[in-house]
Each structure stands twice: as C-alpha cells, then as structure tokens.
Design an enzyme around this catalytic site. Sequence first.
Site, PDB file in Angstrom:
ATOM      1  N   ARG A 110       0.845  -1.193   0.000  1.00 55.10           N
ATOM      2  CA  ARG A 110       0.000   0.000   0.000  1.00 55.10           C
ATOM      3  C   ARG A 110       0.879   1.241   0.000  1.00 55.10           C
ATOM      4  O   ARG A 110       1.962   1.246   0.580  1.00 55.10           O
ATOM      5  CB  ARG A 110      -0.907   0.013   1.222  1.00 55.10           C
ATOM      6  N   TYR A 126      -1.304  -3.461  -6.937  1.00 51.68           N
ATOM      7  CA  TYR A 126      -1.037  -4.310  -5.787  1.00 51.68           C
ATOM      8  C   TYR A 126      -2.068  -4.215  -4.669  1.00 51.68           C
ATOM      9  O   TYR A 126      -2.473  -3.120  -4.259  1.00 51.68           O
ATOM     10  CB  TYR A 126       0.336  -3.960  -5.197  1.00 51.68           C
ATOM     11  N   GLY A 163      -3.958  -3.755  -1.400  1.00 50.26           N
ATOM     12  CA  GLY A 163      -4.919  -2.765  -0.938  1.00 50.26           C
ATOM     13  C   GLY A 163      -5.029  -1.525  -1.817  1.00 50.26           C
ATOM     14  O   GLY A 163      -5.959  -0.739  -1.658  1.00 50.26           O
ATOM     15  N   LYS A 166      -9.278  -2.525   1.872  1.00 49.84           N
ATOM     16  CA  LYS A 166      -9.074  -1.376   2.753  1.00 49.84           C
ATOM     17  C   LYS A 166      -9.854  -0.146   2.278  1.00 49.84           C
ATOM     18  O   LYS A 166     -10.341   0.633   3.094  1.00 49.84           O
ATOM     19  CB  LYS A 166      -7.591  -1.039   2.868  1.00 49.84           C
ATOM     20  N   HIS A 193     -10.856  -2.607  11.812  1.00 49.33           N
ATOM     21  CA  HIS A 193      -9.718  -3.428  11.386  1.00 49.33           C
ATOM     22  C   HIS A 193      -9.520  -4.522  12.441  1.00 49.33           C
ATOM     23  O   HIS A 193      -8.594  -4.460  13.242  1.00 49.33           O
ATOM     24  CB  HIS A 193      -8.497  -2.505  11.294  1.00 49.33           C
ATOM     25  N   SER A 248      -0.365  -3.846  12.388  1.00 45.94           N
ATOM     26  CA  SER A 248       0.258  -4.894  11.580  1.00 45.94           C
ATOM     27  C   SER A 248       1.473  -5.454  12.311  1.00 45.94           C
ATOM     28  O   SER A 248       2.076  -4.802  13.164  1.00 45.94           O
ATOM     29  CB  SER A 248       0.655  -4.343  10.217  1.00 45.94           C
ATOM     30  N   CYS A 301       1.467  -7.772  14.504  1.00 44.61           N
ATOM     31  CA  CYS A 301       1.197  -8.185  15.880  1.00 44.61           C
ATOM     32  C   CYS A 301       0.433  -9.510  15.924  1.00 44.61           C
ATOM     33  O   CYS A 301      -0.124  -9.876  16.961  1.00 44.61           O
ATOM     34  CB  CYS A 301       0.427  -7.105  16.627  1.00 44.61           C
ATOM     35  N   GLY A 302       0.368 -10.205  14.786  1.00 50.83           N
ATOM     36  CA  GLY A 302      -0.167 -11.565  14.799  1.00 50.83           C
ATOM     37  C   GLY A 302      -1.681 -11.681  14.744  1.00 50.83           C
ATOM     38  O   GLY A 302      -2.267 -12.552  15.379  1.00 50.83           O
ATOM     39  N   LYS A 303      -2.331 -10.798  13.971  1.00 53.04           N
ATOM     40  CA  LYS A 303      -3.789 -10.863  13.875  1.00 53.04           C
ATOM     41  C   LYS A 303      -4.241 -12.171  13.231  1.00 53.04           C
ATOM     42  O   LYS A 303      -5.140 -12.849  13.742  1.00 53.04           O
ATOM     43  CB  LYS A 303      -4.289  -9.667  13.064  1.00 53.04           C
ATOM     44  N   ASN A 357      -2.600 -14.931  12.993  1.00 51.45           N
ATOM     45  CA  ASN A 357      -2.272 -16.057  13.879  1.00 51.45           C
ATOM     46  C   ASN A 357      -3.301 -16.221  14.991  1.00 51.45           C
ATOM     47  O   ASN A 357      -3.728 -17.329  15.308  1.00 51.45           O
ATOM     48  CB  ASN A 357      -0.885 -15.870  14.509  1.00 51.45           C
ATOM     49  N   ASP A 401      -9.201  -9.957   9.329  1.00 51.81           N
ATOM     50  CA  ASP A 401      -8.719  -8.596   9.054  1.00 51.81           C
ATOM     51  C   ASP A 401      -9.761  -7.497   9.292  1.00 51.81           C
ATOM     52  O   ASP A 401      -9.416  -6.443   9.784  1.00 51.81           O
ATOM     53  CB  ASP A 401      -8.225  -8.521   7.604  1.00 51.81           C
ATOM     54  N   ASN A 444       6.698  -8.227   2.249  1.00 53.26           N
ATOM     55  CA  ASN A 444       5.239  -8.039   2.172  1.00 53.26           C
ATOM     56  C   ASN A 444       4.625  -8.964   1.113  1.00 53.26           C
ATOM     57  O   ASN A 444       3.576  -8.661   0.560  1.00 53.26           O
ATOM     58  CB  ASN A 444       4.913  -6.571   1.861  1.00 53.26           C
ATOM     59  N   ARG A 488       2.539 -12.042  -0.367  1.00 55.82           N
ATOM     60  CA  ARG A 488       1.197 -12.396   0.116  1.00 55.82           C
ATOM     61  C   ARG A 488       0.683 -13.698  -0.463  1.00 55.82           C
ATOM     62  O   ARG A 488       1.050 -14.088  -1.568  1.00 55.82           O
ATOM     63  CB  ARG A 488       0.205 -11.287  -0.310  1.00 55.82           C
ATOM     64  N   GLY A 546      -0.279 -20.333  20.591  1.00 62.07           N
ATOM     65  CA  GLY A 546      -1.427 -21.065  21.132  1.00 62.07           C
ATOM     66  C   GLY A 546      -1.694 -20.768  22.602  1.00 62.07           C
ATOM     67  O   GLY A 546      -2.841 -20.808  23.058  1.00 62.07           O
ATOM     68  N   ASN A 603      -1.770 -18.080  24.016  1.00 58.03           N
ATOM     69  CA  ASN A 603      -2.614 -16.891  24.182  1.00 58.03           C
ATOM     70  C   ASN A 603      -4.066 -17.281  24.493  1.00 58.03           C
ATOM     71  O   ASN A 603      -4.840 -16.462  25.003  1.00 58.03           O
ATOM     72  CB  ASN A 603      -2.552 -16.000  22.933  1.00 58.03           C
TER      73      ASN A 603
HETATM   74  O1  SAT Z   1      -2.361  -4.561   0.837  1.00 56.84           O
HETATM   75  S1  SAT Z   1      -3.458  -4.709   1.808  1.00 56.84           S
HETATM   76  O2  SAT Z   1      -3.907  -3.390   2.262  1.00 56.84           O
HETATM   77  O3  SAT Z   1      -4.562  -5.399   1.219  1.00 56.84           O
HETATM   78  C1  SAT Z   1      -2.918  -5.581   3.144  1.00 56.84           C
HETATM   79  C2  SAT Z   1      -2.298  -4.718   4.142  1.00 56.84           C
HETATM   80  O4  SAT Z   1      -1.407  -3.927   3.826  1.00 56.84           O
HETATM   81  O5  SAT Z   1      -2.709  -4.810   5.323  1.00 56.84           O
HETATM   82 MN    MN Z   2      -5.041  -5.459   7.731  1.00 60.35          MN
END
Ligand code: SAT
Ligand code: MN
Length: 600
Positions: free
Chosen positions: A72, A213, A215, A222, A242, A264, A266-268, A270, A289, A380, A382, A509, A511
């Site tokens: 992004r 690309y 987002g 987003k 979010h 970002s 921080c393991g969302k 996961n 997300d 980054n 994906r 786990g 957590n």
């Molecule tokens: O590229 S996205 O915005 O879809 C993913 C991100 O950066 O959190």
């Molecule tokens: Mn996100």
Amino acid sequence: MSAPTTNQKLLDWVAEVAEMTTPDNIVWCDGSKEEYDRLMVQMCESGMAIKLNEEKRPNSFAFNSDPSDVARVENRTYIASLKEEDAGPTNNWIDPVALKETMKGLYKGCMKGRTMYVIPFSMGPIGSPIAKNSIELTDSPYVVVNMHIMARVSTDVLRLIEKEDTFIPCLHSVGAPLAEGQADSRWPCAPIEDKYIAHFPEENLIWSYGSGYGGNALLGKKCLALRIASAMAGREGWMAEHMLILRFTNPEGKQFHIAAAFPSACGKTNLAMLQSTVPGWKVETIGDDIAWMKPGADGRLYAINPEAGFFGVAPGTSEGSNPMALASIEENAIFTNVVVTEDKDVWWEDMGYDCPGGGGIDWKNNPWKQADGEKGAHPNSRFTAPAAQCPVICDAWEDPAGVPIDIFVFGGKRTNTMPLVHEAFDFEQGVYMGATASSEPTAAALDLGNVSLRFDPFAMTPFIGYHAGDYMQHWFDMGETLGDKAPRCFYVNWFRKTDDGKWLWPGFGENSRVLKWMCDRVEGKVEARETPIGLMPIDGDLTLDGLDIPAEDWAELMKVDNGLFKATLEDAKAYLAKFGDKLPAKMTEQMAKLEARLNA
Ligand code: SAT
Ligand code: MN
C-alpha cells in the site's frame, strides 16, 4: 458483449468510464470458475502468472509484481472530503474537485490496449443486512482473480443493484495504456508520482490509479471495507473496524465471540486461527482482518466478516506459527512476490524449512539461491486463499445475521509497561484503551529521534475515512447505543521482555489462556483485582498449568509500574493534542481519571 443488467445508473457509469479510459473491450464478470480459469490461462500465456506444480499446489498460481509496486502507498492515499477538517490530521487531504481534474487527466485513454472488467461484488454475504453491493471497474485481470477470492463476485449482486438502485462505485486502472502494437510488461503500473488511491467519502466513491497491488487495487478491502465504510458507519450508527473475529467455545459448549484490533505485525491472522492449548476450549475463525458490526434487534452488537478470503503475509507463516493458514493455502491459492522453487512450488523466509533445491526464482523474477543470503520473498509477499479452505473456519462465518460480539480486544507491541492483560472498568475506558493503543517503534523508526511510542488508534490509523477525533467520538456514541449490552473491553500485550531481552510470555497457542480468562470474566466465573489501569487477574485465575513460567516472570508480566504508565500517558497526551477541539471530551475525562488513579 451486451450488458447483463438493466440498471441505468450502472450502465451510465460504465459507459462514462469507458468513454474516458477507452479500453479495447469491456467484459462483464460473473464470478464463475470458468471465468477464473480463462483469465489464469491468459495470464500464464502472457507471462504474468506462473502455474504452480499441479501435484504439490493444485490450481495455484504465482505472480511477481513490479519491484516498485509491492505494498500500500500511504503517502499517495487521499481522503478527498469536501472540507479539509473532515479528513483530520491522520489522513492526506486533497480538494476533491482539483483531484478529480488531475485524475481525469490520468484516466484519459489509460485503458487503451486493455480490457475493462466490470466486477459486481458484495462485501459480506450476498443479501446480508450488513453487506454492501459494489462494482469495481478495472483493467487488471490480476485484480479480477483476486477479487474472486477476496469478495463475493456474482451476477446475483447485479440483481440486488437493480432492486435497490444503489451500489458503491470503485474505479481502478494500473495506469499503463498500450500503444498500437506495444508489448505489455509483466506487471504494468505507473510511477509513484502518478499513483493515486483516492476516496470521496461524501459520494461513497473510490478512484485508484497506477498500482496493481493489494490494498491499492483490490478496492473492496481497505478502500471500501475500511475507509469508505468507516465514514458510512460513522454517519449511520454502525462500525467498520480493522479487527479479526473468532469464536471461542468452552467445554460446556458455550460460545464467545471476540473481535480484536492489533496493528500490523502483531499476529492478527495467527490469533484468528489460534490452536487453543486450554483443554476443551476451541477457536474457530470468522475473519482475520475486517469486521463490520451493527446493533441487532436484541440490542447486542452483531459482526460479519465482509471478506471472503485471506490476503495474508507469507513470510513467517509456518507449521509452527500458523498451521491453519498453511492448510488454507494448499490449493486454489494465489501467491504474489514469493519464491517459486525449481519444482514449481512456493517458498518464503521463515517457512520453517530451507528452500527445497536450494533456490528458484525470487520475487524480482530472477534466478536466486538461498545460500547467497539475499531475501527470496519480499517481506510483504502475500497469499490469497478462500476463507472456506481454512480447516477451523466457523460454520457461522457466512451467517448473514453475523455473530454477537462479547469481547473487544485491543493491543500493541510493548516490550515494557503494558502487562499481559487488563480489563477496562467500563466501555468508556475501553474506548480510551483502543484509542491510545500503541507500539514501540521498530528499529527503522528509532532513527526518528525522540519518538518514543507510535499510537495507532484501534489499529485504524491509515484506514479511518474521516476525522480520527470524530471517529473516537463515534466509538463513545456506540457505547451509549449499546448500553449494558456493549462488549467488554480488554487490552493485551503478548510482547513483554525481561531487561536482558528474553520473552516473558510464550505467545501463539498459549494466548488462548488469556482469552479464557476474558470469557470467565464475562461469565462472572472469576473476580478481578483493581489496579490504577484497570482490572487484572487474581493469581491462579489465569491458568498457567503446564507452562514453565518462573514466579518472578509472572510477577513482571502482571506488574503495573505507575511511573511507566505516567510516561505513556504523557506520550498519549502529546499524540492526542493534534486532534485539537475534535478530541472528544470523554477522552480528556478518561486521561484525567487515569492520571488521578496513577497518583492516588
Ligand atoms: O495490501 S493490503 O492493504 O490489502 C494488506 C495490508 O497492507 O494490510
Ligand atoms: Mn489489515
């Protein structure tokens, strides 16, 4: 091709955009498998896509972006509200009239030599009272196939648009017209100074130019589901956040629904797919997300995941960190900017094993050997995969009514100060916790000098489509609407370290132990002790059975150091000063109360 709709608004808009952008063809998408397969064949033939090994990774494809188009672009992302004060200090504002002139200049003829795809899609289960119908016009077939996974692309959406006579228009172009006979590049895009990711919140309109690309280009994510939707939600009395959504079920079968916001890294993802280590307790994923939430007829807050897939960061995803994510991408997946191995499978850094064969083609599309020491996958890079492929997807994940949220969790990455978990005394303090969620700056940002903390309200900083002060006020307003049915609020920090740099909490786990304490609190099964910052576990209530945590480490994890909290409060005051008179009075009130408790 004749248009498969009778909706005049839609037909007029498509015609108007086609006249401006002059594509060679217009294709109305239907979201079918046949359409997906056809576009993938085309992209493999043109060299844009690589078909992966059918035995190892069935029906999966890899793409490499242009090296300049990998994430992004926040400095090219705009909230073009009519008044600058409505965009606020956290957004780039630009005058909408001037921006439209500039962008029309760029859009003029920009699809020459390309096909314009008309993508009808729904964010949220089609027809859900919380869902939104939308159309993305794009000249990128990569966007079409990703939207097939991330949103619900279907001609059923056209039927709803005909019935309701309304949709959210999203216009996207990679910004790379082709002259007569000009060969296309592998990943067309425009130079950074011509990229614009523009939002017109008063019109519910999105214009994106120059990037292919993530987002920047998959406009349902987003741009629509957070920036435009947060502005709509602020006006209409709902929430676009979010947040991951999960269901946590106890051994008696009682279900708790948790929505959690973390910045970002921080393991969302996961946490959304966590494998519980508490016997008899089980986590199921609803979203990783974004959450859209509305008060229901019973006065509780109901959440849907507006997305249909995961667009996850590949590096670091391994059997150890997130086996459920790995299982979700075994087939029917798209990979962007990872390593393609010699036998045409995928690999990335910290996947848990060395690159098979020692190398392959790296994210820049060059031959690459792991032994040379350069990164093979972009940090980054994906994966795109259907949420339905996640082995722990919740059976209610597509319920149009959504799930009732019991618990909000906020957090950030602090190696000190913040204890493992604390609970807000009430919803208003919970809003304060979310609004002042902060992380320590990363090594790169340490060069910024005396910036001691990065504040990221509700992990929404780059995604609030209006003034962040008004957005905080909206959180307080939602609390008033929900009253005693509002979710309980907690703040967690998985990232505490000892002075000599050792992690204090095992994370992953484990957590689930913290989540269980929250559920026990909601059920009234356990009491809590009062501290100046909130309510905390009484020793023994947060079960540590089977963990090897020395008593002094536990004391450190649960410590509230008033001096450190006062310093954080000063940082928060400095950060919130930029909201001026848009800072809700309730925020000032919460700061005064916290200060008084810390001084008592
Ligand atoms: O590229 S996205 O915005 O879809 C993913 C991100 O950066 O959190
Ligand atoms: Mn996100």
